[in-house]
Scaffold this active site. Structure first.
Site, PDB file in Angstrom:
ATOM      1  N   SER A 129       0.814  -1.165   0.049  1.00 15.79           N
ATOM      2  CA  SER A 129      -0.060   0.127  -0.173  1.00 15.79           C
ATOM      3  C   SER A 129       0.908   1.213   0.238  1.00 15.79           C
ATOM      4  O   SER A 129       1.898   1.426   0.618  1.00 15.79           O
ATOM      5  CB  SER A 129      -1.033   0.096   1.336  1.00 15.79           C
ATOM      6  OG  SER A 129      -1.511   1.293   1.267  1.00 15.79           O
ATOM      7  N   LYS A 183      -4.733  -6.389   3.212  1.00 18.79           N
ATOM      8  CA  LYS A 183      -4.552  -5.224   2.391  1.00 18.79           C
ATOM      9  C   LYS A 183      -6.151  -5.089   1.958  1.00 18.79           C
ATOM     10  O   LYS A 183      -6.234  -3.705   1.748  1.00 18.79           O
ATOM     11  CB  LYS A 183      -3.606  -5.789   1.342  1.00 18.79           C
ATOM     12  CG  LYS A 183      -3.750  -4.815   0.184  1.00 18.79           C
ATOM     13  CD  LYS A 183      -3.288  -3.271   0.775  1.00 18.79           C
ATOM     14  CE  LYS A 183      -2.784  -2.280  -0.565  1.00 18.79           C
ATOM     15  NZ  LYS A 183      -3.725  -2.117  -1.748  1.00 18.79           N
ATOM     16  N   HIS A 186      -7.710  -2.859   4.811  1.00 20.70           N
ATOM     17  CA  HIS A 186      -6.928  -1.730   4.484  1.00 20.70           C
ATOM     18  C   HIS A 186      -7.666  -0.694   3.668  1.00 20.70           C
ATOM     19  O   HIS A 186      -8.025   0.354   3.722  1.00 20.70           O
ATOM     20  CB  HIS A 186      -5.544  -1.501   4.280  1.00 20.70           C
ATOM     21  CG  HIS A 186      -4.800  -0.450   3.466  1.00 20.70           C
ATOM     22  ND1 HIS A 186      -4.940   0.061   2.482  1.00 20.70           N
ATOM     23  CD2 HIS A 186      -4.262   0.346   4.354  1.00 20.70           C
ATOM     24  CE1 HIS A 186      -4.260   1.304   2.396  1.00 20.70           C
ATOM     25  NE2 HIS A 186      -3.677   1.382   3.571  1.00 20.70           N
ATOM     26  N   ASN A 187      -8.057  -1.242   2.544  1.00 18.73           N
ATOM     27  CA  ASN A 187      -8.606  -0.539   1.328  1.00 18.73           C
ATOM     28  C   ASN A 187      -9.867  -0.246   1.659  1.00 18.73           C
ATOM     29  O   ASN A 187     -10.519   0.927   1.407  1.00 18.73           O
ATOM     30  CB  ASN A 187      -8.372  -1.358   0.166  1.00 18.73           C
ATOM     31  CG  ASN A 187      -7.135  -1.248  -0.584  1.00 18.73           C
ATOM     32  OD1 ASN A 187      -6.024  -0.808   0.156  1.00 18.73           O
ATOM     33  ND2 ASN A 187      -6.908  -1.461  -1.842  1.00 18.73           N
ATOM     34  N   GLU A 190      -9.724   2.729   3.905  1.00 19.56           N
ATOM     35  CA  GLU A 190      -9.607   3.827   3.115  1.00 19.56           C
ATOM     36  C   GLU A 190     -10.871   4.212   2.130  1.00 19.56           C
ATOM     37  O   GLU A 190     -11.029   5.460   2.212  1.00 19.56           O
ATOM     38  CB  GLU A 190      -8.323   3.139   2.025  1.00 19.56           C
ATOM     39  CG  GLU A 190      -8.140   4.313   1.029  1.00 19.56           C
ATOM     40  CD  GLU A 190      -7.349   3.650  -0.044  1.00 19.56           C
ATOM     41  OE1 GLU A 190      -7.414   3.904  -1.409  1.00 19.56           O
ATOM     42  OE2 GLU A 190      -6.325   3.084   0.208  1.00 19.56           O
TER      43      GLU A 190
END
Length: 469
Positions: A129, A183, A186-187, A190
């Site tokens: 990232s 990940k 995480h996105n 986000e």
């Protein structure tokens, strides 16, 4: 000289990652399907070209590497990864390591890892990232696969990762798809963080009548306080930017239709499958989908004739800051809750505190709060992040601002789906007796599903008898 590591795919991210690896002193061999891309990449690498071996075939790439080999894939997610693995496999020894550093769906990574294990070969799925800038100068890196395989390449990933102080923001998350799942979450966070910022921008623009330059001033000021983060920082920058073609504020010439590559949607899907509430992320995904329906929204504006109205000015900017703080805490609480649910379901033993530490620098959601989040997770206070003492205190001080903003925005016809979802989640999680008793009564009425009572054990049915529906 034989190369330390190989890389396939010299698109924007792959090229940036390759330069980062070379800059950190490693010899790297690179291959791209289009040879001219490889040639141009090396020609533009400057002094770093001395550590880069260009290869015009996969056979040449494999021959250029020191055994046991390690090859990073930076090709588009999905079928192209499977195709590249199929092409590489006959060329590799069983101890050679393939590393997918793309935005893969973790289910695909689990499948690929299992297939590699059947061949006796190691396989890593690694989340990276930070965008192009992060890939070039220091991303956050989330590894998944056999621990021994991660340890083989950890010196490379530690060297190229972002730093929080002197600590590299790279770590092993767990077996098979763990790194890509982290990940993905995480996105998802986000998505929600960006959507809440956009909603606050909407209140500043449509509710308070601020110009983009005034919006920039607000976000610049907030970036000096508890909201300090990469996304708050860049929001101030983009709000201040001018269009070189027209001289107008850049925000005023950008179409309000947002794109997405699927990771936010994957997060929402997995949350539903795991029964983990992720409502702020789900709202953010839906908001992007709705943003693409430009023609329908224009038609809706014509039919209903309802425009945004001013919101009360008094203290509203401070309330918006509090709303973002409370919304962010709720969003992260949901994200870490999803990670905990996946860890239990898939037997991953995800290091929740370690994940927060990896996210402290390099990645898109890096923020000043992540260090405290890591501490809360590692001390066991963060079973639900909102309940950890330091975040509970922050919420006690900021939830009034979130409530005021959502209420004012609703009355002013300004949509705030993610902030509203965060508020509803917070209110649900501090309500000791909710309304699911009504749901259970309804389910028993039409389906005889039974229910539990508050005053005695066992399964029970209501006095409504048999009803044909």
């Amino acid at each position: 000289m034989a190369a330390d590591i190989g890389l396939v795919g010299l698109g924007t991210m792959g090229a940036a990652l390759a330069l980062n690896i070379a800059e950190k002193g490693f010899e790297i061999a690179v291959y791209n399907r289009t040879t001219s891309v490889t040639t141009a990449f090396v020609a533009g690498a400057g002094d770093l070209a001395a550590r880069i071996t260009p290869c015009d075939s996969l056979e040449a790439l494999v021959a250029a590497l020191t055994p046991p080999r390690a090859i990073i894939l930076m090709v588009p997610a999905g079928a192209p990864v499977d195709e590249m693995i199929d092409r590489l496999t006959p060329l590799l020894d069983t101890d050679d390591l393939v590393i997918d550093c793309g935005n893969a769906n973790f289910h695909d990574t689990v499948r690929r890892a299992a297939a590699a294990a059947e061949r006796g070969a190691p396989y890593l799925g690694v989340g990276v990232s930070g965008g192009e800038e992060g890939a070039r100068h220091g991303p956050a890196i989330m590894g998944g696969g056999p621990k021994a395989a991660w340890d083989r390449v950890a010196p490379v990933f530690d060297a190229i990762a972002a730093r929080f102080g002197t600590t590299p923001c790279a770590g092993w998350m767990g077996p098979d798809g763990a790194g890509h799942f982290v990940k993905t979450v995480h996105n998802g966070i986000e998505y929600a963080d960006m959507q809440m910022i956009a909603e606050v921008y909407g209140v500043l623009r449509d509710g308070l009548g601020l110009t983009p330059l005034q919006v920039a001033d607000v976000f610049d000021r907030w970036n000096g306080g508890p909201l300090k983060s990469y996304l708050i920082e860049i929001t101030g920058i983009v709000a201040r930017a001018l269009d070189p073609k027209t001289g107008k504020p850049m925000l005023d010439v950008i179409k309000d239709s947002a794109g997405q590559k699927g990771t936010g949607r994957w997060t929402a899907i997995e949350a539903l499958m795991l029964g983990a509430p992720d409502t702020a992320i789900e709202a953010a995904v839906a908001a992007r989908n709705l943003s693409a329906r430009v023609a329908e929204r224009v038609e809706g504006a014509r039919i209903f004739g309802l425009s945004p109205e001013p919101v009360p000015v008094d203290g509203m900017v401070d309330k918006l800051e509090a709303a973002l703080l409370a919304g962010k805490i709720a969003c992260y609480a949901q994200g870490f809750g999803l990670l905990a649910a996946a860890s239990k379901e898939f037997g991953w033993s995800l290091p929740l505190g370690g994940i927060a530490r990896v996210w402290r620098a390099g990645c898109i959601i890096r923020s000043a709060m992540l260090d405290d989040m890591a501490a809360a997770m590692e001390t066991g206070e963060g079973a639900n992040l909102m309940f950890a003492p330091q975040f509970a205190e922050k919420l006690k001080r900021s939830e009034g601002g979130l409530r005021a903003v959502v209420a004012a925005a609703a009355l002013a016809r300004i949509p705030t789906p993610a902030l509203s979802a965060a508020l509803a989640y917070f209110d649900t999680m501090h309500t000791a007796r909710g309304t699911a008793n009504m749901l259970q009564a309804q389910r028993d009425f039409f389906g005889a599903h039974g229910f539990e009572r508050v005053d005695m054990a066992g399964a029970h049915h209501g006095p409504w008898g048999s009803h044909e529906q």
